[in-house]
Design an enzyme around this catalytic site. Structure first.
Site, PDB file in Angstrom:
ATOM      1  N   ASP A 318      13.731  20.193  25.011  1.00 44.68           N
ATOM      2  CA  ASP A 318      13.288  21.299  26.342  1.00 44.68           C
ATOM      3  C   ASP A 318      13.917  19.992  27.397  1.00 44.68           C
ATOM      4  O   ASP A 318      13.428  18.997  27.584  1.00 44.68           O
ATOM      5  CB  ASP A 318      11.731  21.059  25.897  1.00 44.68           C
ATOM      6  CG  ASP A 318      11.127  22.294  27.161  1.00 44.68           C
ATOM      7  OD1 ASP A 318      11.916  22.992  27.431  1.00 44.68           O
ATOM      8  OD2 ASP A 318       9.957  22.579  26.525  1.00 44.68           O
ATOM      9  N   ARG A 320      13.194  21.285  30.481  1.00 47.57           N
ATOM     10  CA  ARG A 320      12.620  21.664  31.924  1.00 47.57           C
ATOM     11  C   ARG A 320      11.548  20.809  32.635  1.00 47.57           C
ATOM     12  O   ARG A 320      11.128  19.578  32.111  1.00 47.57           O
ATOM     13  CB  ARG A 320      11.767  23.191  31.421  1.00 47.57           C
ATOM     14  CG  ARG A 320      12.041  24.117  31.028  1.00 47.57           C
ATOM     15  CD  ARG A 320      11.441  25.222  29.864  1.00 47.57           C
ATOM     16  NE  ARG A 320      10.365  24.522  29.376  1.00 47.57           N
ATOM     17  CZ  ARG A 320       9.380  25.236  28.525  1.00 47.57           C
ATOM     18  NH1 ARG A 320       9.082  26.773  28.601  1.00 47.57           N
ATOM     19  NH2 ARG A 320       9.218  25.009  27.536  1.00 47.57           N
TER      20      ARG A 320
END
Length: 386
Positions: A318, A320
């Site tokens: 991930d 983000r």
């Protein structure tokens, strides 16, 4: 875990130049051109995106730098290739690869791109080197990530004796020059410079009293959107959903994920509650971009799960960041939220950005035969709560 960086604060007067230099370098990299990176420790190098490698571009890179390039990749990609053991070291750190006999374009692509032929022969003649985490190799991979390219770059130390005046040397060759520190600071700087640029009333099917506010970073890059439903009151915990854009799920109705259901379900839930905000972040594919997400889909069709596919590409599971979300909430006067999510990491990440999460509100939807494995992976390996 969501991607995080521990960065020093940049003086506000430096922000416009910092964003502009990185933005220019990103476009050059995406066009397959060479970029000059200068680091605080005096190191300087010519850099090119690995996926843009060709016999001619490698020759040009070597001649310009007057040195042979290395291939810089993430530790995550090196682990996948079996070039280093898994360790407690940050998987996002960078390693440099050199090959006996030198790099050629086909070897570069096989080492960097998991959708090409397996690099069996190349691995036998590969040497792995640690690099300075503040130096050009690390910055080059960071720049490739910002450009939403494969996180791998060709890096050649500049040995040309005429390059003492690096800025002049780069200008005479029409090459973009960027400071490594500006690359490392980019995500924080871009988030901190978000400003409202447009606002309109947009009645929605499940929330007629809705405004959409567009926020743009100072570099003129991709806008993030705040979909404000009703009139959330500052000082009170607002019902909030942080939603990363998903072209395939949100717009096309893809059955491979639950993003479309989450988007429409969040609007319905916030509308039913009376007020709240849906933050629509320009972070496609968990921050790796649409092209890399499609690459990950191909890897999933070959048997990998969604997290392993990202890691096979060299990304963290991930990538983000939630600084833009926190900045937008603060601009809206909302420092306390009830967060619509099944992801505890998202709660922790937003809290780390200075927003108080008073409650996690469950946000799950039925699976289908195309996304059952995807949702299982999110639960079993991503820690999501269903």
């Amino acid at each position: 875990m969501p991607h995080r960086q521990h960065l020093l604060t940049m003086p506000a007067t430096r922000q416009p130049a910092s964003l502009l230099s990185v933005d220019r370098a990103v476009f050059e990299l995406r066009r397959g051109r060479v970029v000059v990176i200068a680091a605080a420790n005096g190191a300087r190098a010519l850099v090119m995106a690995a996926e843009g490698a060709s016999p001619q571009s490698l020759t040009d890179l070597t001649n310009l730098a007057a040195s042979l390039p290395d291939l810089s990749i993430t530790r995550r990609r090196a682990e996948v290739l079996g070039l280093t053991d898994k360790s407690d070291a940050d998987a996002g750190t960078v390693l440099a690869l050199s090959l006996s006999g030198g790099l050629d374009a086909e070897a570069v692509l096989r080492l960097a791109d998991p959708l090409t032929e397996a690099p069996t022969a190349e691995l036998e003649r590969t040497t792995v080197h640690d690099v300075d985490k503040h130096g050009p190799h690390t910055a080059a991979v960071g720049l490739a990530k910002i450009a939403r390219l494969l996180p791998a770059a060709l890096v050649a130390t500049i040995e040309d004796p005429d390059s003492k005046d690096l800025a002049g040397w780069a200008a005479r060759r029409n090459l973009a020059l960027v400071d490594a520190g500006d690359i490392f600071q980019y995500e924080r700087t871009a988030a901190r410079t978000l400003t409202r640029v447009s606002e309109a009333r947009v009645p929605l099917e499940d929330a007629e009293h809705t405004r959409i506010i567009a926020y743009r970073p100072q570099d003129g890059g991709l806008e993030h959107l705040a979909i404000v439903i009703g009139e959330p009151q500052p000082g009170e915990p607002a019902l909030v959903r942080i939603h990363s854009e998903c072209f395939t799920g949100d717009l096309l109705g893809s059955l491979r994920c639950d993003c479309g259901d989450q988007l429409r379900g969040a609007i319905q839930a916030i509308g039913a509650s009376g007020s709240g905000v849906l933050l629509y972040l320009a972070q496609e594919g968990r921050g790796i971009g649409l092209v890399n997400k499609l690459r990950a889909y191909t890897l999933q069709d070959r048997g990998l799960d969604t997290l392993d596919a990202n890691e096979m590409l060299g990304y963290d599971a991930d990538e983000r960041v939630y600084l833009p979300a926190a900045q937008m909430l603060q601009d809206l006067g909302l420092n306390q939220v009830r967060l619509l999510t099944n992801n505890p990491d998202k709660v922790a990440a937003l809290s780390g950005c200075g927003i108080t999460v008073s409650e996690r509100v469950a946000h799950a939807f039925p699976s289908n035969k195309h996304n059952e494995q995807y949702l299982h992976t999110k639960k079993a390996k991503g820690g999501h709560l269903f």
